[in-house]
Design a protein around this motif. Structure first.
Motif, PDB file in Angstrom:
ATOM      1  N   VAL A  58      21.883  73.714  67.866  1.00 38.78           N
ATOM      2  CA  VAL A  58      22.187  74.995  68.489  1.00 38.78           C
ATOM      3  C   VAL A  58      23.628  75.353  68.181  1.00 38.78           C
ATOM      4  O   VAL A  58      24.539  74.545  68.406  1.00 38.78           O
ATOM      5  N   ARG A  61      18.043  73.274  75.530  1.00 41.29           N
ATOM      6  CA  ARG A  61      17.651  73.848  74.241  1.00 41.29           C
ATOM      7  C   ARG A  61      17.928  72.880  73.095  1.00 41.29           C
ATOM      8  O   ARG A  61      17.122  72.751  72.163  1.00 41.29           O
ATOM      9  N   GLU A 103      25.311  73.736  79.285  1.00 38.38           N
ATOM     10  CA  GLU A 103      24.413  74.863  79.492  1.00 38.38           C
ATOM     11  C   GLU A 103      23.296  74.890  78.450  1.00 38.38           C
ATOM     12  O   GLU A 103      22.152  75.263  78.743  1.00 38.38           O
ATOM     13  N   ALA A 104      23.598  74.457  77.225  1.00 36.93           N
ATOM     14  CA  ALA A 104      22.617  74.508  76.138  1.00 36.93           C
ATOM     15  C   ALA A 104      21.834  73.214  75.980  1.00 36.93           C
ATOM     16  O   ALA A 104      20.972  73.134  75.094  1.00 36.93           O
ATOM     17  N   GLN A 127      14.257  71.396  71.202  1.00 32.80           N
ATOM     18  CA  GLN A 127      13.920  72.235  70.054  1.00 32.80           C
ATOM     19  C   GLN A 127      12.754  71.668  69.253  1.00 32.80           C
ATOM     20  O   GLN A 127      12.641  70.456  69.058  1.00 32.80           O
ATOM     21  N   ASP A 186      29.650  74.623  77.593  1.00 34.64           N
ATOM     22  CA  ASP A 186      28.678  75.235  76.692  1.00 34.64           C
ATOM     23  C   ASP A 186      27.610  74.227  76.278  1.00 34.64           C
ATOM     24  O   ASP A 186      26.426  74.561  76.177  1.00 34.64           O
ATOM     25  N   LEU A 191      26.940  76.767  69.002  1.00 30.84           N
ATOM     26  CA  LEU A 191      27.688  77.091  70.211  1.00 30.84           C
ATOM     27  C   LEU A 191      28.992  77.821  69.916  1.00 30.84           C
ATOM     28  O   LEU A 191      29.846  77.967  70.791  1.00 30.84           O
TER      29      LEU A 191
END
Length: 291
Positions: A245, A262, A258-259, A266, A255, A247
């Motif tokens: 991801v 994900r 929060e991710a 994935q 960050d 960022l």
């Protein structure tokens, strides 16, 4: 599917005086290989067993972590048989305790046999295999090294290390037709007999693991592959990486937090062919961001 044979080939199996090593040695000899049975004090009975079945073998008593002894073994094999096609790094020991209670000498002993031993034995045959343009090397890892296991921090560290060794040697050996793989066995052996109930021991005969080992050292073997085997079951553990991801150019720890879901969930996770593949992927993603 044609029969997998090892006629005209020479195989060294370490820790072959009993358990998995013995099963591997007998299976290789039964399919035509000349086998070097290496063990610390227990090689000759297996050599005699192979000879009684019509095979050809030589024994060698010594430690895999003794570079001088291993060099002498390799020289003797080359003098007698002129080539070395297969090395199965099977020798191993346990010194189980919880991490907090493991003395440094127990860590050193396990690393010495599993990691130093695999390194020494493989390096001793590597140039021979390069010159031949052919070689098959099998490391022995463990579910403990792949997934962890309480009370086996030293053993898990060693068994994880040989996977890293396999990954790099598979890359370095590719142009010389040297294929390097790893086996994660589940078997009833001297090392595991006190850890498993009797009904499990009956299912986990070492002979049920050896077919996977022989495939991984065969002419048409893959490379950089781990197979888990036991009780007639074979599975493929794999190290994969999610696509990643983006960022931004200056991400904060927040960050990442929060991710994280994900990042971790994935679709499209895949194995990478080498360390630089990850670097290339990150650079390409960052360059797309810049446009």
């Amino acid at each position: 599917m044609s029969e997998i044979r090892f006629d005209g080939q020479v195989a060294i199996v370490t820790g072959a005086g009993g358990g998995l090593g013995r099963a591997h040695a007998l299976a290789l000899a039964g399919r035509g290989a000349r086998v070097v049975v290496m063990d610390l004090g227990g090689a000759q009975p297996v050599v005699d067993e192979i000879a009684a079945a019509g095979g050809e073998a030589m024994g060698w008593d010594g430690s895999v972590s003794d570079a001088g002894a291993v060099a002498a073994l390799v020289a003797a094999v080359m003098d007698s048989w002129g080539r070395i096609d297969i090395l199965i790094n099977n020798a191993g020991i346990l010194r189980d305790k919880s991490f907090a209670k493991t003395p440094l000498d127990a860590f050193d002993a396990v690393m010495d046999v599993h990691v130093r031993g695999s390194w020494i034995c493989t390096q001793a045959v590597w140039e021979i295999m390069r010159a031949q343009g052919y070689g098959r090397v099998l490391m022995t890892t463990s579910s403990s090294g792949l997934y962890g296991n309480f009370g086996q921090a030293n053993y898990a560290a060693a068994k994880g290390a040989v996977v890293g060794l396999m990954n790099t040697l598979a890359i370095e050996g590719a142009k010389h037709n040297i294929r390097v793989n790893a086996l994660s066995p589940a078997a009833a052996t001297q090392m595991t007999r006190d850890l498993l109930p009797p009904e499990a021991l009956d299912l986990l005969a070492p002979e049920t693991v050896s077919p996977a080992a022989l495939f991984l050292v065969s002419r048409n073997a893959p490379t950089k592959t781990i197979l888990a085997a036991g009780a007639g079951i074979v599975a493929l553990p794999a190290i994969t990486e999610t696509p990643g991801v983006d960022l931004g150019p200056a991400p904060r720890p927040e960050d990442v937090a929060e991710a994280f879901d994900r990042i971790a969930t994935q679709r499209g996770a895949e194995p990478l062919d080498a360390a630089w593949a990850q670097t290339r992927k990150f650079v390409e993603m960052a360059e797309r961001r810049r446009g």
